[in-house]
Design an enzyme around this catalytic site. Structure first.
Site, PDB file in Angstrom:
ATOM      1  N   VAL A 181       0.803  -1.227   0.000  1.00  0.00           N
ATOM      2  CA  VAL A 181       0.000   0.000   0.000  1.00  0.00           C
ATOM      3  C   VAL A 181       0.838   1.281   0.000  1.00  0.00           C
ATOM      4  CG1 VAL A 181      -2.020  -1.019   1.110  1.00  0.00           C
ATOM      5  CG2 VAL A 181      -0.200  -0.043   2.524  1.00  0.00           C
ATOM      6  N   TYR A 182       2.128   1.185   0.262  1.00  0.00           N
ATOM      7  CA  TYR A 182       2.929   2.401   0.334  1.00  0.00           C
ATOM      8  C   TYR A 182       2.985   3.072  -1.044  1.00  0.00           C
ATOM      9  CZ  TYR A 182       4.673   0.801   4.910  1.00  0.00           C
ATOM     10  OH  TYR A 182       4.784   0.377   6.220  1.00  0.00           O
ATOM     11  N   SER A 183       2.443   4.282  -1.093  1.00  0.00           N
ATOM     12  CA  SER A 183       2.411   5.066  -2.329  1.00  0.00           C
ATOM     13  C   SER A 183       1.869   4.245  -3.496  1.00  0.00           C
ATOM     14  CB  SER A 183       3.807   5.615  -2.655  1.00  0.00           C
ATOM     15  OG  SER A 183       4.232   6.497  -1.642  1.00  0.00           O
ATOM     16  N   ASP A 184       0.801   3.488  -3.192  1.00  0.00           N
ATOM     17  CA  ASP A 184       0.076   2.752  -4.239  1.00  0.00           C
ATOM     18  C   ASP A 184       0.994   1.808  -5.015  1.00  0.00           C
ATOM     19  OD1 ASP A 184      -2.193   2.069  -5.709  1.00  0.00           O
ATOM     20  OD2 ASP A 184      -1.872   3.641  -7.193  1.00  0.00           O
TER      21      ASP A 184
END
Length: 322
Positions: A60-63
């Site tokens: 999920v980090y920065s999509d």
């Protein structure tokens, strides 16, 4: 750099883990303060040159762009066999049904996406980012076990949750002969020590490695109380974690740092590294000095009186970070 075993496994990890939430495209996801690839690569290379071999990110980090940036940098700068690469699953990656969570479908889908972004055929440590109350524990643990047996994952870990939830998941895996968690990535630092009540004793008893996130309390332990940074000014989640009563702990850190002639970050991290349950704090680094301080902290001894003075001002907090 020191290297230690991760919990009761035979896996060696560096005493410092580089957390890679800091790296990702600023216009993707919820973190506008992240560093793009050109800014991130020198820091990842610096970490490798300092002996850090443990890297942690999440889908999920920065999509997903954090995984892409980290994967390309490690491919270019490191020997994959010498790196311990960790990522996570749970958070929502797309709208609609099955776009997040810990169902078998979500886990099987997301590991393949993460491997593609990371540019590797396996993840050394695959962690559930949070507990999923909407999926049977048996379903989650069997799916994770199957990933290990398929060779896509070497070890599995968990992140912030209640001790009873973690114990339930471990017991379920043990009862079925499935792979159990070898690590717990939880919220633990000088300003938040509620994990000492139940989770840390549980991890010690079961031989589970502890990988604290936010070891510097989102930077609050490194600067005067009340000052802000570009990140803290937009960190809605972080603004709820630490009340004004924590000022006294920051002042204690400041006093010891002044006496030692070292930055506050080194003192706060050194305290964490003195805790017997802690394997490797997960540090964020947006500047070269952040890595330098983390590496130096691993070599900074603290006396018993110093540790007591750092711990004495602590006041209980509501449970947070789950």
């Amino acid at each position: 750099m020191q290297y230690v075993k991760l919990g009761s496994t035979g896996l060696d990890v560096s005493r410092i883990c580089l957390g890679c939430m800091t790296y990702g495209l600023p216009d993707r996801g919820a973190h506008e303060w992240t560093l793009d690839e050109d800014a991130a690569r020198p820091l990842i290379r610096q970490a490798l040159e300092a002996g850090i071999t443990f890297f942690d990110t999440a889908n999920v980090y920065s999509d997903g762009t954090s995984e892409e940036i980290v994967g390309r940098a490690l491919r270019d700068f490191a020997d994959r066999d010498e790196i311990v690469l960790a990522t996570k699953v749970h958070g929502r990656m797309r709208p609609g049904p099955n776009g997040g969570g810990l169902s078998r479908k979500a886990i099987m889908t997301e590991i393949d996406h993460s491997l593609t972004r990371l540019g590797t055929d396996h993840v050394d440590l695959y962690q559930i980012h949070r507990y999923d109350p909407d999926t049977p524990v048996e379903e989650t643990m069997e799916a994770l076990h199957d990933l290990v047996k398929a060779g896509k994952v070497r070890y599995i870990g968990a992140s912030s949750m209640y001790a009873w939830q973690f114990s339930k998941m471990q017991y379920t895996a043990e009862r079925h002969g499935w792979t159990t968690f070898v690590s717990m990535q939880n919220h633990y630092n000088l300003l938040y020590r509620e994990e000492e009540r139940e989770m840390l004793p549980l991890c010690a008893d079961r031989g589970v490695g502890v990988l604290p996130w936010s070891p510097l309390a989102r930077g609050r332990l490194t600067r005067d109380w009340g000052t802000t940074t570009g990140r803290s000014a937009t960190d809605t989640f972080g603004s709820t974690l630490y009340p004004d009563s924590d000022r006294a702990v920051v002042e204690a850190v400041t006093g010891i740092a002044r006496e030692r002639g070292v930055p506050r970050a080194q003192v706060a991290l050194a305290w964490l590294l003195h805790q017997p349950t802690v394997t490797a704090p997960i540090i964020g680094a947006s500047k070269p000095r952040h890595i330098e301080d983390a590496v130096a902290a691993a070599e900074l001894p603290l006396g018993d009186e110093e540790i007591e003075s750092l711990q004495e001002p602590y006041t209980p907090h509501p449970v947070s970070g789950h």
